[in-house]
Design an enzyme around this catalytic site. Structure first.
Site, PDB file in Angstrom:
ATOM      1  N   GLY A 169       0.760  -1.063  -0.102  1.00 39.75           N
ATOM      2  CA  GLY A 169       0.123   0.335   0.475  1.00 39.75           C
ATOM      3  C   GLY A 169       0.897   1.208   0.015  1.00 39.75           C
TER       4      GLY A 169
ATOM      5  N   GLY B 285      -0.623   4.494  -1.046  1.00 39.27           N
ATOM      6  CA  GLY B 285      -1.716   5.496  -0.010  1.00 39.27           C
ATOM      7  C   GLY B 285      -1.260   6.680   0.853  1.00 39.27           C
TER       8      GLY B 285
ATOM      9  N   ASP C  55       2.276  -2.512  -4.419  1.00 33.61           N
ATOM     10  CA  ASP C  55       0.764  -1.788  -4.216  1.00 33.61           C
ATOM     11  C   ASP C  55       0.098  -1.981  -6.357  1.00 33.61           C
ATOM     12  OD1 ASP C  55      -1.047   0.069  -4.123  1.00 33.61           O
ATOM     13  OD2 ASP C  55       0.049   1.365  -2.590  1.00 33.61           O
TER      14      ASP C  55
ATOM     15  N   ASN D 131      -1.363  -6.964  -6.408  1.00 28.98           N
ATOM     16  CA  ASN D 131      -2.975  -6.923  -5.598  1.00 28.98           C
ATOM     17  C   ASN D 131      -2.260  -8.058  -3.891  1.00 28.98           C
ATOM     18  OD1 ASN D 131      -4.941  -7.958  -3.601  1.00 28.98           O
ATOM     19  ND2 ASN D 131      -6.143  -6.863  -6.286  1.00 28.98           N
ATOM     20  N   ILE D 132      -2.466  -8.141  -3.075  1.00 25.78           N
ATOM     21  CA  ILE D 132      -1.895  -9.024  -1.888  1.00 25.78           C
ATOM     22  C   ILE D 132      -2.798 -10.106  -1.962  1.00 25.78           C
ATOM     23  CG2 ILE D 132      -0.623  -7.008  -0.671  1.00 25.78           C
ATOM     24  CD1 ILE D 132      -3.882  -6.512   0.625  1.00 25.78           C
TER      25      ILE D 132
ATOM     26  N   TYR E  97     -14.743  -3.103   8.711  1.00 22.60           N
ATOM     27  CA  TYR E  97     -13.174  -2.843   8.208  1.00 22.60           C
ATOM     28  C   TYR E  97     -12.804  -2.529   9.824  1.00 22.60           C
ATOM     29  CZ  TYR E  97      -9.783   0.920   8.849  1.00 22.60           C
ATOM     30  OH  TYR E  97      -8.088   1.756   8.781  1.00 22.60           O
TER      31      TYR E  97
ATOM     32  N   LYS F 290      -9.571  -5.207  10.595  1.00 24.74           N
ATOM     33  CA  LYS F 290      -8.763  -4.052  11.864  1.00 24.74           C
ATOM     34  C   LYS F 290      -8.488  -5.578  13.353  1.00 24.74           C
ATOM     35  CE  LYS F 290      -6.843  -1.281   8.830  1.00 24.74           C
ATOM     36  NZ  LYS F 290      -5.233  -1.944   8.110  1.00 24.74           N
TER      37      LYS F 290
HETATM   38  N1  SER Z   1      -9.256   6.293   8.526  1.00 24.79           N
HETATM   39  C1  SER Z   1     -10.062   5.492   9.045  1.00 24.79           C
HETATM   40  C2  SER Z   1     -11.193   5.475   8.305  1.00 24.79           C
HETATM   41  O1  SER Z   1     -11.657   6.451   8.146  1.00 24.79           O
HETATM   42  C3  SER Z   1      -9.652   4.820  10.549  1.00 24.79           C
HETATM   43  O2  SER Z   1      -9.027   3.859  10.314  1.00 24.79           O
HETATM   44  O3  SER Z   1     -11.961   4.688   7.072  1.00 24.79           O
END
Ligand code: SER
Length: 341
Positions: free
Chosen positions: A10, A13, A35, A54-55, A154, A158
């Site tokens: 990444g 990013g 990336d 791609n990962i 997400y 995580k």
């Molecule tokens: N900044 C990220 C988001 O808003 C959170 O880690 O998705």
């Protein structure tokens, strides 16, 4: 002696670009990147090798591992929270299956090199899920073990990957491997919303902070998708990158855990807007709250307790909000967009 090899996934990013410049600028490492696209032309001289892919592609990761002795991984590739809610299955694939592929590669490298590969993982305040705005205000600073009940895919991804990293570091046994065979050395930081002068973020929930500033600096109006009183912890990108570097270099014996909160400052959308208007008086900011994104912000804490990071590896932010605006954002954004405040 060859330099230690650092892999950044990444790398194109938001965190990746700043981290790449810092790691390359350090001079003591050979940096390789992975990336979806190669790094921008201006950054190519900084890297020893780049891989576009791609990962999810295990064959590509095997190739990276076959060609380089990777000592350290910064695994930054991810799909952020707001984008992830539009396609939760894709978020799971990239954030969990993709991470598992990179963890597997790094674990195999640890065995091959005969020493633990350090694996740095940006986790997030998205792992927290507070039940109500009242609870959020009452709680204030949240500790690592509190309210691990994420409401986004997400955040779930995580949190789960933090556990998998800890598993590979302390518990996994490999068939046929000796009991003391080197394992991975996984270290995660739960970042607050990050504010970078380099890029205007996309796909995240904390984007309203940095996006408001980039819009004002570039002379375009901004529709803020949360109400004025929505509050989150934020941090300037230079502090975030320094934290990754400091945790990467910390002696393992000093680390009592694999996962650390770090904090800098906590702001409401209104406080950000007021400060942005002071720096860029022509700023046009309007509030057009979106319920779904507002609910995510309400579920995230307004600040974090980072005592463990301070105690174990000496974390302390260098940038408060005023310094972030005056010394980091205004000079860099003025140069970038050419609009005079
Ligand atoms: N900044 C990220 C988001 O808003 C959170 O880690 O998705």
């Amino acid at each position: 002696m060859p330099k230690p090899v650092v892999l950044i996934t990444g790398a194109n990013g938001e965190i990746g670009r700043s981290l790449l410049q810092t790691v390359a600028g350090h001079g003591g490492f050979d940096v390789i990147t992975l990336d979806l696209a190669l790094p921008p032309e201006s950054m190519r001289p900084m890297v020893a090798a780049s891989y576009a892919g791609n990962i999810m592609d295990r064959y590509l990761l095997d190739q990276v591992a076959a060609h380089h002795e990777v000592d350290m991984v910064f695994h930054l590739a991810a799909l952020l929270s707001a984008r992830g809610e539009r396609d939760p299955e894709l978020a799971h694939q990239i954030n969990v299956e993709g991470t598992l592929n990179v963890l597997r590669m790094a674990t195999n490298q640890s065995v091959r090199l005969g020493r633990p590969v350090r694996f740095l993982f940006p986790s997030s305040i998205a792992v927290y899920g507070l039940p109500s705005p009242d609870e959020k205000r009452a709680l204030g600073r949240v500790r690592e073990e509190q309210w691990n009940l994420p409401i986004t895919m997400y955040g779930c991804n995580k949190l789960y990957c933090e556990h998998v990293g800890r598993y590979y570091t302390f518990h996994a046994t490999r068939p046929g491997a000796e009991a003391h065979a080197p394992r991975l050395d996984f270290r995660a930081i739960r970042f607050p919303g990050l504010i970078s002068a380099e890029t205007s973020p996309t796909g995240g929930t904390s984007d309203f902070g940095p996006a408001m500033i980039h819009a004002a600096a570039s002379g375009v109006p901004y529709e803020c998708f949360v109400p004025p009183d929505a509050r989150l912890p934020f941090m300037a990108m230079p502090d975030a990158v320094r934290a990754l570097m400091d945790l990467a270099r910390a002696d393992r014996s000093r680390l009592k855990t694999c996962v650390y909160n770090i904090g800098a400052f906590s702001l409401s959308a209104l406080q950000i807007a007021e400060r942005v208007r002071k720096a860029f008086p022509a700023a046009r900011i309007e509030y057009v709250p979106k319920a779904a994104r507002g609910a995510i912000v309400e579920s995230w804490p307004e600040d974090v307790d980072d005592t463990r990071a301070r105690t174990d590896w000496g974390w302390a932010p260098a940038y408060g909000w005023d310094r972030t605006v005056d010394e980091y954002l205004v000079p860099a954004l003025t140069a970038k967009y050419g609009v005079t405040p």
